[in-house]
Design an enzyme around this catalytic site. Structure first.
Site, short mmCIF file in Angstrom:
data_model
loop_
_atom_site.label_atom_id
_atom_site.label_comp_id
_atom_site.label_asym_id
_atom_site.label_seq_id
_atom_site.Cartn_x
_atom_site.Cartn_y
_atom_site.Cartn_z
N GLU A 179 -17.49 32.08 -38.26
CA GLU A 179 -16.67 31.06 -38.73
C GLU A 179 -16.83 31.77 -39.95
OE1 GLU A 179 -14.13 30.52 -37.45
OE2 GLU A 179 -14.96 31.68 -35.38
N SER A 459 -20.04 -15.94 13.55
CA SER A 459 -21.19 -16.32 13.39
C SER A 459 -22.34 -15.87 11.98
CB SER A 459 -22.44 -15.14 14.56
OG SER A 459 -21.32 -16.17 15.81
#
Length: 783
Positions: A179, A459
């Protein structure tokens, strides 16, 4: 002559004014651009998600761990299995022996370095933990935690931020070669580079080299639009020059590596090489090889048209071209370039997303962030949130829920998908939430039943009744005789007359059997003698926070809680009476690695540890002799667990809550439409609970009683010191509570107020004009 000199002077003055004006305007505009450059470059550059991590897997001698569980954890962390692991993030396995190259990771309490480990497992435990490189064997090693979520504060841009020193040299050299070959020499723009790129592209017959410098590309991505206009190119060049004057090459390179756009994942934009490495390869950037690095750098040119998942041929062609450029500039050798061209693209599944989908657990994390941290701190972007989620436990929960529910539906000939479930697993000592599922499809982000489904607990309330009684050792012990005889009483204008699950009446029974067999009548007698207010206060001390109606029916389950709230109650019992507020978060770090201050959460002693131990002993007998015998028959040798089944009116809700020596788990099974399903606690929720709890490592319950508890009697039952049978006249366990007489006057004398019963309680019948005992009992059962 004079006229010519006059005209010349006039033009000169105007030209000079124009030049001065242009220069002044240019200076002012440059000052403006400089402010723009500095404002964003030095300010908050990116909107960062908060990253949510699971707990790290800790390796230490004698830790319970199976080979398949260790391999599953390594696979979740994207470790690569190889014959000879030589880089971080790799491992090999030979039976129950592993060679692992771990990754370094920064935790809230410091850096965990990378290790080369030899790990040997024997009979489900870590028997060998050595340094494979010949160094000192570590006592404990933490693998890096698994990323489970990213919480976006503003928008759907995601990044994995890199510091300059974390960017591999291979990537930097490749980027410069492809680049911007003059990156370390130019001042932001490079006229020679533009001419050279034009020549190279012309000779190649296509675009092989970029004309803009890396600095210009950063400016375009960071500050400007992608419009191809002359004005934008001028601004780009000016801002590139200003950026180079203000900042070093390394600072520019770091910003470029984190900003560059490299693809799209639905609505999530992939910015930066760090996230791109995870998105395409499921690897950290430092673990990429030559062909993978070439592919990423090649994609900078056109991320959409070179997307390797959608356009693999174009991506492969571009990668090979980058490999040639790398060889041309001496980044790699020609032989390395040719070898790399023979490699596949290597794109992995996963897409860099968090591993697994845990929306139910993340929902709890969000709520506890608001509970435990200051709002202004949570606005910070880039937080690292370390949670308590244990992927090993969570995976077993997620497998068990749909599999067992499908079996239950088939066995009951129910419509597929009609049953739902929720599960919570916590640690006993720390109160950490290890796993959470809000439905039978835990990865589905829907209604979270573990947090938001408030159902009658049946319960499951009974241990609180017995704990309240055992906290008064001068009156009750585990062998105290209770009356399991009919109860009927007027509550308002109705008669409340519960029955036992099997409709039998057992007469005198020891207290521990009344709990293990879940006898309703004995429990009601005991609860009324203890006092409904005392039982209610015991539930609050254990961790219940929701309002509880003080009515007789609450003794049998007229209490509605969420599974998470039930887990809090049972965690306190399992921890010997010490309540640790359940938490899903271990630590939160700000973007600078500093832990955030949290609101203090103190562990508190809330009930007598001696009474908690006695209650746990009786709950063990639920598993070995009582309503959870199915589980007791499946426990491996040496393993002990305690728990309680729960079933509500007409079998609308099936519950099981229980614990081992180190884990508490709660499971609810039912239907979202509240219709009966025909499953009791022992035939529904218990089966789901057992499926995942028996599949994960557990420690047995401690058989060492706390100070002040002695073991005595033929049942070898524990007693609070001074209350054992030999210490009492007549033996047998203290005073017998008088049976409830069944009228509102008795309730008033015990300090309780009658009230309308909650939805899960057996609904009282209207009081008959002529009292007849055979008509006073209901057909609703709780077990």
């Amino acid at each position: 002559m004079r006229r010519r000199r006059g005209i010349g002077g006039f033009l000169f003055r105007w030209t000079l004014l124009i030049l001065v004006g242009v220069g002044l305007a240019g200076t002012l505009y440059s000052i403006h651009l400089d402010r723009v450059v500095r404002g964003k470059f030095e300010g908050q550059r990116w909107a960062l998600p908060a990253r949510v991590f699971a707990r790290p897997l800790e390796l230490y001698a004698d830790r319970p761990l199976l080979g398949d569980q260790l391999q599953a954890e390594l696979d979740r962390l994207n470790y690569r299995r190889t014959a000879a692991p030589d880089v971080p993030g790799s491992y090999s396995r030979d039976g129950e022996r592993f060679l692992i190259r771990t990754r370094s990771f920064r935790f809230w309490d410091g850096e965990e370095p990378a290790h080369a480990l030899k790990v040997g497992l024997v009979e489900g435990r870590v028997a060998e933990l050595e340094d494979a490189s010949g160094g000192t064997a570590p006592a404990l090693v933490r693998l890096e935690p698994m990323l489970i979520a990213s919480i976006y504060p503003t928008h759907n841009e995601d990044r994995v931020l890199l510091r300059r020193k974390e960017i591999p040299d291979l990537l930097v050299r490749t980027l410069v070669a492809v680049e911007d070959r003059s990156f370390y020499r130019h001042v932001g723009v490079d006229p020679r580079g533009i001419a050279r790129a034009a020549f190279s592209n012309l000779r190649a017959g296509g675009v092989v080299e970029g004309a803009s410098t890396l600095t210009q590309q950063l400016v375009k991505n960071f500050y400007l639009t992608a419009d191809r206009t002359f004005e934008r190119k001028i601004n780009e060049a000016l801002m590139a020059l200003l950026l180079e004057q203000r900042y070093s090459k390394d600072e520019i390179l770091e910003a470029y590596a984190n900003e560059i756009y490299l693809g799209q994942d639905g609505s999530r934009a992939i910015h930066g090489f760090g996230l791109a490495s995870s998105f395409f390869f499921n690897k950290p950037l430092e673990e990429l090889g030559i062909p993978e690095t070439a592919l990423l750098v090649g994609m900078v040119q056109a991320p959409s048209s070179l997307d390797p998942r959608r356009r693999s041929e174009a991506a492969l062609k571009r990668r090979d071209l980058v490999l040639d450029l790398m060889a041309r500039d001496g980044v790699i050798s020609l032989a390395e370039a040719e070898a790399a061209k023979g490699e596949p693209l290597g794109i992995a599944d996963g897409g860099g997303r968090p591993v697994g989908e845990y929306p139910d657990f993340v929902s709890l994390v969000r709520r506890q962030l608001q509970r435990d941290y200051r709002e202004e701190d949570l606005r910070s972007e880039g937080l690292n949130i370390f949670t308590t989620l244990d992927p090993l436990v969570q995976s077993e929960v997620e497998k068990s829920l749909p599999a067992r529910l499908s079996d239950l539906e088939k066995s009951r000939r129910m419509k597929a998908g009609s049953l739902e479930a929720a599960a919570v697993v916590t640690s006993v000592a720390q109160g950490e939430v290890l796993a959470l599922a809000g439905g039978r499809e835990p990865g589905y982000a829907g209604f979270n039943r573990a947090l938001d489904s408030v159902r009658s607990i049946g319960s499951l309330v009974k241990p609180a009744v017995y704990l309240a009684a055992l906290s008064k050792p001068e009156r009750w012990s585990l062998t105290t005789s209770l009356q399991d005889t009919p109860v009927s009483m007027r509550v308002g204008d109705k008669i409340w007359a519960p029955k036992n699950y099997d409709r039998r009446v057992n007469g005198a029974v020891p207290l521990h059997r009344a709990l293990s067999s879940s006898l309703n009548l004995a429990t009601v007698h005991l609860g009324l003698s203890v006092g409904i207010t005392e039982v209610t206060e015991t539930l609050y001390r254990l961790g219940a926070q929701r309002r509880i109606s003080k009515v007789p029916a609450m003794l049998l389950g007229a209490v509605s809680l969420s599974p998470l709230e039930v887990a809090q109650v049972y965690q306190t019992i399992a921890a010997g009476g010490y309540r640790a507020p359940l938490r899903a978060i271990r630590e939160v770090m700000d973007p600078n690695g500093r832990p955030l201050n949290r609101y203090p959460l103190a562990v508190e002693a809330v009930v007598d540890p001696r009474a908690a131990y006695l209650t746990t002993w009786a709950m063990q007998r639920v598993v070995t002799h009582g309503t959870a015998r199915w589980l007791g028959d499946k426990l491996p040798k040496g393993m002990t667990m305690a728990g309680k089944t729960g079933t509500t009116d007409e079998m609308r809700d099936s519950w099981y809550a229980g614990f081992s020596g180190d884990k508490v788990a709660v499971v609810w099974v039912g239907r979202d439409d509240y219709q009966p399903m025909g499953l009791a606690g022992g035939t529904g929720a218990l089966r789901v609970w057992g499926d995942f709890m028996l599949a994960i490592p557990n420690e047995p319950l401690s058989d060492i009683p706390p100070d002040g508890v002695v073991v005595a009697g033929k049942d070898e039952a524990p007693y609070i010191a001074g209350t054992a049978p030999a210490a009492r006249s007549g033996g047998g366990g203290g005073k017998k509570p008088a049976p409830a007489s069944g009228n509102t006057q008795d309730l008033a004398q015990s300090g309780e107020q009658s009230a309308a019963e909650s939805e899960s309680a057996p609904e009282p019948k209207a009081a008959p004009k002529a009292s007849s005992s055979k008509n006073l009992f209901m057909s609703d059962f709780y077990n």
